[in-house]
Design an enzyme around this catalytic site. Structure first.
Site, mmCIF file in Angstrom:
data_model
loop_
_atom_site.group_PDB
_atom_site.id
_atom_site.type_symbol
_atom_site.label_atom_id
_atom_site.label_comp_id
_atom_site.label_asym_id
_atom_site.label_seq_id
_atom_site.Cartn_x
_atom_site.Cartn_y
_atom_site.Cartn_z
ATOM 1 N N GLU A 102 0.835 -1.204 0.000
ATOM 2 C CA GLU A 102 0.000 0.000 0.000
ATOM 3 C C GLU A 102 0.868 1.252 0.000
ATOM 4 O O GLU A 102 0.435 2.303 -0.452
ATOM 5 C CB GLU A 102 -0.954 0.003 1.190
ATOM 6 C CG GLU A 102 -2.035 1.059 1.075
ATOM 7 C CD GLU A 102 -3.231 0.796 1.954
ATOM 8 O OE1 GLU A 102 -3.333 1.415 3.024
ATOM 9 O OE2 GLU A 102 -4.071 -0.037 1.578
ATOM 10 N N HIS A 113 4.169 -27.279 3.157
ATOM 11 C CA HIS A 113 3.201 -28.264 2.681
ATOM 12 C C HIS A 113 2.166 -27.634 1.764
ATOM 13 O O HIS A 113 1.154 -28.262 1.453
ATOM 14 C CB HIS A 113 2.501 -28.915 3.877
ATOM 15 C CG HIS A 113 3.454 -29.597 4.814
ATOM 16 N ND1 HIS A 113 3.909 -30.883 4.597
ATOM 17 C CD2 HIS A 113 4.050 -29.171 5.952
ATOM 18 C CE1 HIS A 113 4.744 -31.217 5.571
ATOM 19 N NE2 HIS A 113 4.849 -30.198 6.398
ATOM 20 N N LYS A 133 -13.694 1.870 -3.891
ATOM 21 C CA LYS A 133 -14.696 2.139 -2.860
ATOM 22 C C LYS A 133 -15.836 2.980 -3.414
ATOM 23 O O LYS A 133 -17.011 2.757 -3.085
ATOM 24 C CB LYS A 133 -14.042 2.871 -1.683
ATOM 25 C CG LYS A 133 -13.023 2.051 -0.903
ATOM 26 C CD LYS A 133 -12.438 2.881 0.226
ATOM 27 C CE LYS A 133 -11.391 2.122 1.007
ATOM 28 N NZ LYS A 133 -10.799 2.940 2.085
#
Length: 564
Positions: free
Chosen positions: A364, A395, A518
């Site tokens: 960011e 894994h 947004k």
């Protein structure tokens, strides 16, 4: 050659040109050769540094002392020392918003004189910390009661991004043993309510305090979660919301006027400076849930570790300056070695939220293609940061790291000693587990560096080759995972990001790229609430495209079926 023959001009020397030429030579030199050459031991010693209880080893990076020399010249040409001074002097480093970047003020100790340009900010932060400490003391003394008179037993911390990731990381890392926790804190960040729903079933509403943490106090994710939480408390306790504001709600924001409008009394408001970015705000009043969960001494020790790293960053020369070294090495990998993927691998389960924290701080801040001067950047900037706990990742995606087609850089993070109070048998068993974890950390970094050359002679022919190697990595080892070392580690990554922003010419303290999504969501949200608008109706808040339109139609169909 006659006097009229064309002569190619010799390019002017610049640190960037020199680094590009150096990178071409380094691309032909496998990391395994650097590690195992006759100069390998001396090189390894030259590429490790210790700061307090933290040890940083960059010897598995694809570089030489000459690389560091060129990186230092590059940093000098970018005026990193002057910009570092300006940062701590309160100059407007966030040019797009006309603000300083003074998150360091929130952790500046009372007994230490602050730089002149930071003194006012430090005084304001210390005043808020005194108020924070009073609220925490009241809670721990059992004198904080909810609307119906029951003492508070649980805290619901509602925030998102920097208002969530930092406090959550610290509480997980330092509160791993129930005996360490003074009060239970629960974190809610997702806007869909999925984290909130089970907590509403589990917690006692009469004994739950809500902490609303939002720098702007307008973030939709946080606002909707708070509305739902207050509706739950109001209905369960059969009290008006105004009573909850007086007894079961704390607001933390850089906007006190918005907290007043919301109805939070001044006694339950904590503020922090506009000059403290959200992702750097855990040291401020945003960290109240850390102090509530673990106590003020732990919170203060965390700040002390971060401040120690501030002083180190302020005073140390480039050759010994950990944030400067990590930042420039990261820029070397991304811009010059063309490694666009960076994996963060903590080998301690208490650091399970460290990678998401670093993701936000790095991507960011420096995930930008426009410089601070408003010009297009012509080189790579922030890498894609990802990862998981190392033992789990082995894994999950280590197959790709070792034998896939992508080159990555990595940070391995380990804790040398994890002291646990337990019986002798349990203690011995845990020490063996921890030794195995540390062995895996070192082995995996070795294999990422050496590839097939790491296969021991006794295993050749028994293990199929195909390990690519040549992945550069830094290993960071903490003596113990305590508040001081965690604070220093987090602050080191903050300053690393600043150094890279200086090298790349970026403003790391704004984040314009998160805003448009947004705003588009606002128009789409209205469609979910009201249903699709009639054709021909002007909607200036929405851009229409057939793919999104189809998805909207399908989702509305299923949502309506669920409410019919």
């Amino acid at each position: 050659m006659n006097q009229f023959s064309a002569v190619s001009p010799t390019p002017a020397f610049t640190p960037v040109n020199a680094l590009q030429q150096h990178a071409e030579a380094m691309q032909c030199q496998p990391l395994g050769d650097l590690l195992r050459s006759e100069h390998g031991h001396g090189r390894a010693r030259a590429l490790q540094w210790t700061f307090g209880s933290m040890h940083v080893d960059a010897s598995k990076q694809r570089l030489t002392p000459r690389t560091l020399e060129l990186l230092s010249q590059w940093a000098t040409s970018c005026h990193w020392e002057e910009k570092r001074q300006a940062l701590f002097s309160g100059k407007p480093m966030n040019a797009s918003e006309g603000r300083a970047a003074l998150h360091m003020a929130a952790r500046w100790p009372l007994e230490t004189q602050a730089p002149a340009g930071m003194a006012t900010a430090v005084a304001e932060c210390q005043a808020q910390q005194r108020k924070l400490a009073g609220l925490v003391d009241k809670l721990h003394a059992g004198r904080w009661c909810g609307a119906t008179g029951q003492p508070i037993a649980d805290v619901l911390h509602i925030g998102v991004g920097g208002s969530d990731l930092g406090p959550k990381l610290i509480n997980e890392a330092l509160g791993d043993v129930p005996a360490y926790r003074r009060i239970r804190v629960h974190y809610v960040s997702t806007m869909d309510g999925a984290q909130l729903i089970p907590l509403m079933e589990e917690l006692n509403p009469a004994a739950t305090l809500v902490v609303l943490a939002s720098k702007s106090f307008t973030t939709a994710d946080t606002r909707f979660n708070v509305q739902t939480a207050l509706a739950w408390l109001s209905e369960a306790l059969e009290v008006e919301k105004s009573a909850l504001y007086r007894s079961q709600l704390i607001g933390i924001s850089a906007k006190p006027d918005k907290m007043r409008e919301f109805g939070i009394p001044e006694a339950h408001q904590l503020t922090f400076l506009n000059t403290i970015g959200g992702r750097f705000s855990v040291w401020s009043a945003i960290g109240i849930s850390v102090a509530m969960a673990l106590g003020m001494p732990v919170f203060e020790r965390l700040q002390a570790g971060a401040h120690a790293m501030d002083r180190h960053f302020m005073d140390a020369p480039f050759t010994d300056n950990l944030p400067a070294l990590l930042g420039s090495i990261g820029a070397w990998n991304t811009q010059f070695l063309d490694i666009s993927s960076h994996v963060v691998l903590p080998y301690d389960g208490r650091l399970k939220s460290f990678t998401p924290y670093v993701q936000q701080v790095e991507m960011e801040s420096n995930g930008k293609s426009v410089s601070a001067a408003g010009q297009s950047v012509q080189h790579a900037t922030s890498p894609i940061v990802w990862g998981d706990l190392g033992p789990n990742a082995q894994h999950a995606f280590y197959q790709l790291l070792h034998q896939g087609c992508h080159t990555v850089s990595a940070d391995f993070i380990a804790v040398a000693r994890h002291d646990v109070t337990a019986s002798a048998g349990v203690t011995d068993a845990l020490r063996e587990q921890q030794a195995l974890t540390l062995a895996n950390c070192l082995a995996q970094s070795q294999l990422m560096a050496l590839g097939d050359a790491a296969i021991p002679a006794g295993l050749r022919g028994k293990i199929p080759p195909g390990y690519r190697g040549n992945h550069p990595s830094t290993t960071i080892v903490l003596e113990t995972l305590d508040a001081w070392s965690l604070g220093a580690l987090m602050a080191m990554y903050e300053h690393k990001v600043f150094v890279q922003a200086v090298l790349w010419g970026l403003n790391p303290f704004d984040q314009p790229g998160v805003e448009l999504g947004k705003k588009l969501a606002t128009g789409l949200h209205q469609k979910f609430v009201d249903g699709p608008q009639e054709q021909g109706v002007d909607d200036t808040a929405q851009v229409c495209d057939p793919a999104t339109g189809q998805l909207l139609e399908q989702i509305l169909q299923w949502r309506n079926a669920g409410t019919s």
